[in-house]
Design a protein around this motif. Structure first.
Motif, PDB file in Angstrom:
ATOM      1  N   ASP A 172       0.849  -1.360  -0.098  1.00  0.00           N
ATOM      2  CA  ASP A 172       0.112  -0.060   0.153  1.00  0.00           C
ATOM      3  C   ASP A 172       1.048   1.329  -0.013  1.00  0.00           C
ATOM      4  O   ASP A 172       0.330   2.421  -0.340  1.00  0.00           O
ATOM      5  N   GLY A 173       2.203   0.984   0.259  1.00  0.00           N
ATOM      6  CA  GLY A 173       2.933   2.368   0.111  1.00  0.00           C
ATOM      7  C   GLY A 173       3.295   2.926  -0.949  1.00  0.00           C
ATOM      8  O   GLY A 173       3.415   4.225  -1.062  1.00  0.00           O
ATOM      9  N   PHE A 174       3.294   1.769  -2.190  1.00  0.00           N
ATOM     10  CA  PHE A 174       3.190   2.343  -3.347  1.00  0.00           C
ATOM     11  C   PHE A 174       2.260   3.361  -3.689  1.00  0.00           C
ATOM     12  O   PHE A 174       2.463   4.148  -4.310  1.00  0.00           O
ATOM     13  N   LYS A 175       1.085   3.037  -3.376  1.00  0.00           N
ATOM     14  CA  LYS A 175      -0.056   3.940  -3.561  1.00  0.00           C
ATOM     15  C   LYS A 175       0.190   5.376  -2.680  1.00  0.00           C
ATOM     16  O   LYS A 175      -0.183   6.479  -3.658  1.00  0.00           O
ATOM     17  N   GLY A 176       0.577   5.309  -1.517  1.00  0.00           N
ATOM     18  CA  GLY A 176       0.421   6.637  -0.913  1.00  0.00           C
ATOM     19  C   GLY A 176       1.651   7.393  -1.595  1.00  0.00           C
ATOM     20  O   GLY A 176       1.411   8.633  -1.625  1.00  0.00           O
TER      21      GLY A 176
END
Length: 330
Positions: A153-157
């Motif tokens: 989910d860090g990719f998205k943020g």
């Protein structure tokens, strides 16, 4: 994670930590900490002697395919059923003129200390982060200085924090992921928000060569992200830098030595590195195969791995890359 599986890509941005104390505090307070990241000292390679006052820096970056309850066990050094989905080694030579991001195929069939031969991503399940580090150190005979563990989910943020990233899609495909079924990626430049970028870097089933193309896409994305972050309008905007740190840090777990001071110090040393100075490639393998017990595996290339280990020790990685035509993704 400012030094996570997006790793060296955001080093330019974290120079701002030197100037923005509140951002440094955000990084230190929001990132998780790996209580036991490294194996027993007796099992580890010696540190490379310093050259001109500096030693090479090796950072193991790990992304996971799940974040179940057992993740706490894995990160604390205990065995669990957690497995790594993406593994990269960032090698920064002593001269700090370049950075090398080496992708390691998750199905690579290698010796895992104390557990026989298995896929490299099983090391995390067998013995947590320390065994994962020990496995990589035993293959490359290089000391791992830091570990960063991330949720995807860090990719998205991070992507959304910089206003999206324009990525050059080299192989068109349609997403098979449940989150984005049928999402089309046509060849050529494509501006991606966080959700789209997640689908791009995570896809494997749409390709005949599976993980090989996924790794290439991850490397392509990282280069595009670095170019976006390195823009003066990004680095000069404290609000954007703060958003980058705030959005990404909660999805990152790092060894206790990788705090904002350490990140900023390395970033300052690397301040002259530009996107063109970051070389990404996949650790050469001997193709795919099947293990004795029927698993689909990626065969280990001992010669190529030994040669990389020697190049890292001798500061000749540029020659290694040139000899094998590995520049950026091959």
């Amino acid at each position: 994670m400012l030094l996570s599986a997006l790793g060296v890509v955001v080093l330019a941005a974290v120079v701002a930590i030197v100037y923005l104390a509140n951002v440094a505090g955000t990084f230190d307070s929001k990132t998780g900490k790996i209580a036991t990241a490294f194996p027993q000292e007796s099992t580890r390679p010696s540190a490379t002697p310093a050259a001109n006052g500096k030693t090479p820096v090796n950072i193991l970056l790990v992304g996971s395919d799940s974040r179940g309850a057992t993740i706490d066990q894995a990160e604390s050094g205990q065995a669990s059923d957690q497995r790594s989905d993406t593994m990269m080694l960032v090698h920064v030579p002593a001269d700090r003129k370049n950075a090398y991001v080496v992708s390691i195929m998750r199905d690579l069939w290698v010796p895992i200390p104390g557990h026989g031969t298995a896929k490299i991503n099983a090391a995390l399940a067998y013995g947590g982060v320390p065994l994962m580090v020990e496995t990589v150190e035993s293959l490359l005979h290089q000391r791992i200085d830091h570990v960063a563990f991330m949720e995807f989910d860090g990719f998205k943020g991070l992507t959304d924090a910089v206003g999206g990233v324009t990525v050059n899609v080299t192989r068109p495909f349609s997403s098979t992921m449940a989150e984005n079924p049928g999402l089309r990626f046509d060849a050529g430049p494509m501006h991606m928000d966080g959700k789209t970028a997640f689908a791009f870097v995570h896809e494997r089933y749409a390709f005949a060569d599976g993980d090989y193309q996924r790794v290439r896409n991850q490397q392509t994305y990282l280069k595009a992200l670095m170019a976006q972050i390195a823009k003066p309008e990004t680095l000069a905007n404290p609000v954007t830098v703060s958003q980058i740190v705030s959005q990404f840090s909660p999805f990152v777990t790092v060894d206790t030595g990788l705090d904002s001071k350490a990140v900023a110090g390395l970033a300052f040393e690397m301040k002259d590195i530009r996107p063109a100075s970051v070389v990404s490639f996949t650790l050469p393998t001997s193709g795919v195969g099947t293990s004795a017990d029927g698993q689909s595996i990626v065969n280990f290339n001992q010669e190529a791995t030994d040669a990389l280990a020697t190049a890292m020790a001798n500061g000749t990685v540029p020659q290694y890359v040139a000899d094998r035509n590995l520049q950026n993704g091959n």
